[in-house]
Write a protein that holds these residues in place. Sequence first.
Motif, mmCIF file in Angstrom:
data_model
loop_
_atom_site.group_PDB
_atom_site.id
_atom_site.type_symbol
_atom_site.label_atom_id
_atom_site.label_comp_id
_atom_site.label_asym_id
_atom_site.label_seq_id
_atom_site.Cartn_x
_atom_site.Cartn_y
_atom_site.Cartn_z
ATOM 1 N N ARG A 1 -9.126 33.618 34.474
ATOM 2 C CA ARG A 1 -8.939 32.988 33.292
ATOM 3 C C ARG A 1 -7.862 31.883 33.303
ATOM 4 O O ARG A 1 -8.550 30.961 32.859
ATOM 5 C CB ARG A 1 -7.222 34.364 33.063
ATOM 6 N N SER B 1 -9.089 39.673 37.513
ATOM 7 C CA SER B 1 -9.228 38.608 36.157
ATOM 8 C C SER B 1 -8.219 37.916 35.994
ATOM 9 O O SER B 1 -8.286 36.171 34.520
ATOM 10 C CB SER B 1 -9.284 39.586 34.899
ATOM 11 N N SER C 1 -11.109 29.123 34.516
ATOM 12 C CA SER C 1 -11.880 29.472 32.641
ATOM 13 C C SER C 1 -10.465 28.158 32.548
ATOM 14 O O SER C 1 -10.908 26.985 31.281
ATOM 15 C CB SER C 1 -11.268 29.986 32.029
ATOM 16 N N THR D 1 -14.299 30.138 23.482
ATOM 17 C CA THR D 1 -15.570 31.074 24.824
ATOM 18 C C THR D 1 -15.692 32.293 24.694
ATOM 19 O O THR D 1 -14.707 33.494 24.043
ATOM 20 C CB THR D 1 -13.948 31.035 26.172
ATOM 21 N N LEU E 1 -16.285 35.910 24.726
ATOM 22 C CA LEU E 1 -15.371 37.232 25.689
ATOM 23 C C LEU E 1 -15.760 38.498 25.512
ATOM 24 O O LEU E 1 -16.167 38.940 24.660
ATOM 25 C CB LEU E 1 -13.729 36.890 25.244
ATOM 26 N N THR F 1 -9.675 35.006 23.394
ATOM 27 C CA THR F 1 -9.919 34.108 22.670
ATOM 28 C C THR F 1 -10.603 34.488 21.721
ATOM 29 O O THR F 1 -10.388 35.600 21.081
ATOM 30 C CB THR F 1 -12.162 34.070 23.454
ATOM 31 N N GLN G 1 -6.072 28.437 27.101
ATOM 32 C CA GLN G 1 -7.831 29.044 27.050
ATOM 33 C C GLN G 1 -8.612 28.225 25.997
ATOM 34 O O GLN G 1 -8.007 28.185 24.580
ATOM 35 C CB GLN G 1 -7.942 30.158 27.469
ATOM 36 N N LEU H 1 -14.895 37.073 20.253
ATOM 37 C CA LEU H 1 -14.688 37.964 21.011
ATOM 38 C C LEU H 1 -16.517 39.241 20.866
ATOM 39 O O LEU H 1 -16.308 38.964 19.774
ATOM 40 C CB LEU H 1 -13.819 39.876 20.590
ATOM 41 N N THR I 1 -7.856 41.636 24.728
ATOM 42 C CA THR I 1 -9.408 41.398 23.480
ATOM 43 C C THR I 1 -8.775 40.329 22.734
ATOM 44 O O THR I 1 -9.848 39.597 21.916
ATOM 45 C CB THR I 1 -9.937 42.318 23.106
ATOM 46 N N LEU J 1 -17.052 35.196 29.981
ATOM 47 C CA LEU J 1 -15.884 35.275 30.942
ATOM 48 C C LEU J 1 -15.698 37.484 30.008
ATOM 49 O O LEU J 1 -15.951 37.364 28.944
ATOM 50 C CB LEU J 1 -14.143 34.877 29.373
#
Length: 528
Positions: free
Chosen positions: A357, A353, A360, A462, A464, A490, A458, A493, A487, A370
């Motif tokens: 990340r 991850s 991304s 996006t 998530l 971004t 980020q 979520l 969480t 993501l």
Amino acid sequence: MVSLWGTKDPDDRSEGAPHDTGDSSRHAAQTPDETTRLLPPPSTQEGYLSPDDPAVSPYNLWSVRVVRYFTVLFAAITFLWWTLLLVSIFVSPPGMNTRGSGFFDFSYSTLTLGLLLIDLLFFSAPSKAARVTCLVIATVLLIDTIIILAVSRLRAEEGGVGIASVVWAFLIALWSAFADKLVLYGKHEEEVRLTGREENRRTLREWLSVAISTIILAVCCVVAVLLSATLILRARDASLPPPGEHYYVDGDKYQIHLFCEGNSTNSHEKKVPTVLFEAGYRPFAGSMQQIATTALVTGSISRYCYSDRPGIGWSDNAPSPFSVGMAADALSEALAQAGEEGPFVLASAGVGSLYSRVFSSRHGPSIKGLLVIDPLHEDIFYRRSSSKRSFLLWAWGTISLLGLDRNFGALFRGRTREDRVFGRSSYQNGKFIKAKLQESLVANSLTKSEVSSARNIQLEKTPLVVISSGIRIRKDAEWQTKQRDLTGLTDNLISWDIVDEAPSEVWMVPRGLEMIRRRLKELVNRED
């Protein structure tokens, strides 16, 4: 008169008789050579020295002394090479990086240095056991050289540095046998010349020297055989074809493996995102392949790609130091060469991850989603960086070349090349251990900075999805806190799913696999 050899001159008729001045002048003018210069005053015992006299030594011969000087020179050169190889595991000097782990080169140089030190320590105590053992080691190293040169994959991984290391080890093993034989000849020659016969007995000190040197050389022989057995397994593993393609990255310094499958468009000829997987601790083919196959077969996704990070699976090791950001750049370069332009949905697990990340954050608009599966939080990752852990990984990498686990598993447990390349035994691979060592070395420096920057840049929109292991959350309150923190990567979520009965590899249980498949489908088909 008494001659140089300690015998009566036949021209001496009495103690007071006049000497032949011409003969005396000739003896006086005689230039010392290798047979006279190191001798003490003449003995009075029948013209010969005692076998225990220090003058009875093979060092009287210039040839023996020259061989010793060369042995010292070779030891100094080998030590410098050994030091460079040790440093290159942690920081690759220009021209010293290899596409393999570097542990093999280091082990061969360690073996070479050991042989030379044994030669120097027990130089004046030659033995047949030492010569035979050195010749056996030389034979094994010759076989290793042939294997490396014959198998293209090994030849590419070891490169000039690895080939030079094993060839040098082979030559030094031959040199050790030659030097021991020469010392033996010198010893016998000096015994005959100075004592009148070859000495068959040995002193206690000589017996101890021979015994210790033989034991150490026997250990070196066993090490050489084990290294050769591991190399044979590597040659066998190299015959396993990769499912994807290799691409040179970072100025053609190394290759990474990239595999893609499926269609980039759906039934309506609309371009859909490609799912780009990033595996966790283990190689993708031995862990997350089940997710990709299930999602593709059920139509949840249309296309997916994955790459093996450097040192993992079919990918080469990268030069050191190597960080998460460097891995993201290498992946970007490989995708560009393969013509994979995105858009992408990133799916990763565990430590993977962190790589997703960073990737991304550097590809902003092309990332359509993501999904992180029981992700490793950066705070926990940083704590894994310690000098103790790095040292243990280095020691493990060095010892792993003996192949005690790998060879035993292949012989008695039925472990296959698939097991060793990407399966349950992949963690025993020197390349894999080198990759983990590289992670540890920069976790609290380069990687920490890159992951912090990734979180700051980020894109907030996006989508998530976080899927967590229920078992791990129940056992570790800190893990639960860090999962909750992730969480907030971004502002978009979609869900935080906790699979109660699932381990860290959530897809190992049916409910976890189904949850991942469903969330991937949502992200892939999600409208902007």
